[in-house]
Design an enzyme around this catalytic site. Structure first.
Site, PDB file in Angstrom:
ATOM      1  N   SER A 155       5.948 -16.808   7.164  1.00 48.73           N
ATOM      2  CA  SER A 155       5.049 -15.663   6.983  1.00 48.73           C
ATOM      3  C   SER A 155       5.865 -14.388   6.757  1.00 48.73           C
ATOM      4  O   SER A 155       6.647 -14.316   5.814  1.00 48.73           O
ATOM      5  CB  SER A 155       4.114 -15.558   8.192  1.00 48.73           C
ATOM      6  OG  SER A 155       3.051 -14.668   7.939  1.00 48.73           O
ATOM      7  N   ASP A 369       7.925   8.064   1.828  1.00 47.15           N
ATOM      8  CA  ASP A 369       9.365   7.945   1.531  1.00 47.15           C
ATOM      9  C   ASP A 369       9.899   6.562   1.883  1.00 47.15           C
ATOM     10  O   ASP A 369      10.984   6.412   2.424  1.00 47.15           O
ATOM     11  CB  ASP A 369      10.155   9.018   2.279  1.00 47.15           C
ATOM     12  CG  ASP A 369       9.978   8.956   3.794  1.00 47.15           C
ATOM     13  OD1 ASP A 369       9.104   8.191   4.265  1.00 47.15           O
ATOM     14  OD2 ASP A 369      10.709   9.658   4.516  1.00 47.15           O
ATOM     15  N   HIS A 422      -1.917 -21.720   6.814  1.00 51.65           N
ATOM     16  CA  HIS A 422      -0.767 -20.834   6.950  1.00 51.65           C
ATOM     17  C   HIS A 422       0.196 -21.286   8.051  1.00 51.65           C
ATOM     18  O   HIS A 422       1.389 -20.970   8.003  1.00 51.65           O
ATOM     19  CB  HIS A 422      -1.269 -19.414   7.231  1.00 51.65           C
ATOM     20  CG  HIS A 422      -0.213 -18.363   7.228  1.00 51.65           C
ATOM     21  ND1 HIS A 422       0.362 -17.896   6.069  1.00 51.65           N
ATOM     22  CD2 HIS A 422       0.386 -17.694   8.250  1.00 51.65           C
ATOM     23  CE1 HIS A 422       1.254 -16.966   6.366  1.00 51.65           C
ATOM     24  NE2 HIS A 422       1.297 -16.827   7.679  1.00 51.65           N
TER      25      HIS A 422
END
Length: 444
Positions: A155, A369, A422
């Site tokens: 993951s 940023d 998953h």
């Protein structure tokens, strides 16, 4: 003390079939300022007893990159899950990523040591995949004497492995990724615009399996809309919070667990019909992020690149999918759809472990940023043997995004399968790890 050197002497102990050794390392908070503040990173080494334990083997290293973000490494007992298969070939390192587990944890209790929300947010900018991988590189040089090692990324750990291939491929012998090939240049909006339809499909599949849950979920939502109870642990259970139990639907047994949770939601009391204590306890356990608050704080930052803020992407994008509006279910016009793998502002109101961190989360969501995480030119020239499992219709990581990235990494071999969800590495072991090792080694 040189960067990456152990802080304390290691301690070894035994579990069934395994010798475990604990390590603590000192690493820079900001790797661009190695002489500045340092933090502590914890790692647990595992070696099969049959190989002689600590110091008794020359096996190569495999380091596990934990999913998350914000989750400490698995606390296995013995050779659980995939670990037993890995220990046949490797000495395994289970590392708590910075800010998690025993690695200078970042929580509502500890973050105020940094100062106010602004200082906390600035501190947390050093807790993404780029800093995590630089920790690994310092630790690798200490433990292996400079030899490259194999990484297994599950993951978010796969996101870290992909960054590793971008930033320090010289440190890698092999890269194995399960359910974790990220979009290389997509914004968080692209991620969640693809995620909501998957959530709808998972909800529909659950109701097809358990049609009786349509009315049960609707009845619970109606009760919550009228009462909005505070659970025994202090969690404020709203309809939106209840919908987020759909996080379960991305795992092998999640639909069944959700069904059993819903069937015992109510109990008759002298005061009337109420939510049962058992239901409340189970919901609290599934929804609270007290044991992994960084998941909420950092989840959308893992998609932050460049000057565009993430700006509560999952919350904003939900408006593009009106079928998730609980009003439709409450009016009896549609089933209540569950959500999952999304962090939204309401969680910082509902969860007592997150409430003190709301302003910190706002500052991270507004940040403009973020450094780029992936070097596409370097990935296109990759020479590290690599293999990835891509789970068909993975609820947490978009399949199309993963396959697009796979095509961008030279030499990466993929195994696309609908046999697993998953959590296939955990539930499908040893077959999943066997298959990926064989792919990476060119044996199949």
């Amino acid at each position: 003390m040189r960067p990456g050197a152990p802080l304390t002497a290691t301690a070894s102990y035994r579990q069934p079939g395994v010798v475990l050794t604990d390590h603590r390392f000192s690493v820079p908070l900001d790797h661009d300022d190695p002489a500045g503040e340092r933090i502590e990173v914890f790692a647990r080494e595992a070696v099969a007893s049959a190989h002689g334990g600590h110091g008794g083997t020359d096996l190569p290293w495999l380091v596990y990159l934990q999913g998350g973000p914000g989750c400490g490494a698995n606390r296995f007992v013995g050779k659980e899950a995939w670990l037993g298969r890995a220990l046949q070939d490797y000495r395994v390192l289970l590392l708590d990523q910075r800010g998690t587990g025993s690695s200078t944890p970042a929580t509502r209790q500890t973050l105020p040591l940094r100062g106010g929300p602004r200082e906390q947010a600035d501190y947390l900018t050093h807790f993404r995949a780029d800093s995590i991988v630089r920790d690994y590189e310092l630790i690798r040089r200490e433990l292996t004497g400079g030899a490259p090692w194999t990484v297994l990324g599950q993951s978010f750990g796969g996101f870290c492995a992909t960054h590793y291939l971008s930033a320090a491929p010289e440190g890698l012998h092999t890269a194995i990724i399960t359910g974790g090939l990220p979009t290389l240049d997509g914004h968080a909006d692209d991620v969640y615009r693809a995620a909501y339809p998957r959530m709808a499909r998972k909800s529909a599949a659950h109701y097809a399996r358990y049609p009786q849950d349509i009315e049960r979920a609707r009845r619970i939502a109606a009760h919550l809309s009228e009462h909005e109870p505070v659970l025994n642990g202090g969690y404020r259970l709203t309809v939106e919070a209840f919908q987020s139990l759909g996080m379960l639907l991305g795992t092998k047994d999640g639909s069944h667990r959700l069904h059993y949770l819903l069937e015992d939601a109510f109990v008759r009391t002298p005061a009337g019909i109420e939510l049962s204590d058992a239901f409340q306890e189970d919901v609290q356990a599934n929804l609270s992020l007290a044991n992994r608050p960084l998941f909420a704080l950092m989840h959308e930052t893992i998609y932050g690149q460049g000057e565009r803020p993430t700006d509560w992407s999952a919350e904003r994008l939900r408006g593009e999918f009106p079928q998730f509006d609980p009003g439709k279910a409450l009016a009896g016009d549609a089933p209540l759809l569950f959500t999952g793998e999304a962090v939204q502002r309401w969680q910082f109101d509902c969860d007592p472990a997150l409430r003190p961190l709301r302003e910190t989360a706002e500052l991270l969501a507004a940040r403009t940023d973020w450094a780029p995480l992936y070097d596409t030119a370097r990935l296109a020239a990759n020479e590290v043997p690599a293999a990835a499992a891509v789970y068909h219709d993975d609820m947490y990581v978009d399949t199309e995004h993963s396959l697009r990235t796979a095509r961008s990494i030279r030499g990466l071999r993929t195994w696309v399968t609908d046999e697993y969800e998953h959590d296939g590495l955990r539930t499908g072991s040893p077959r999943v790890l066997d298959r990926l090792l064989a792919l990476a080694r060119g044996e199949v």
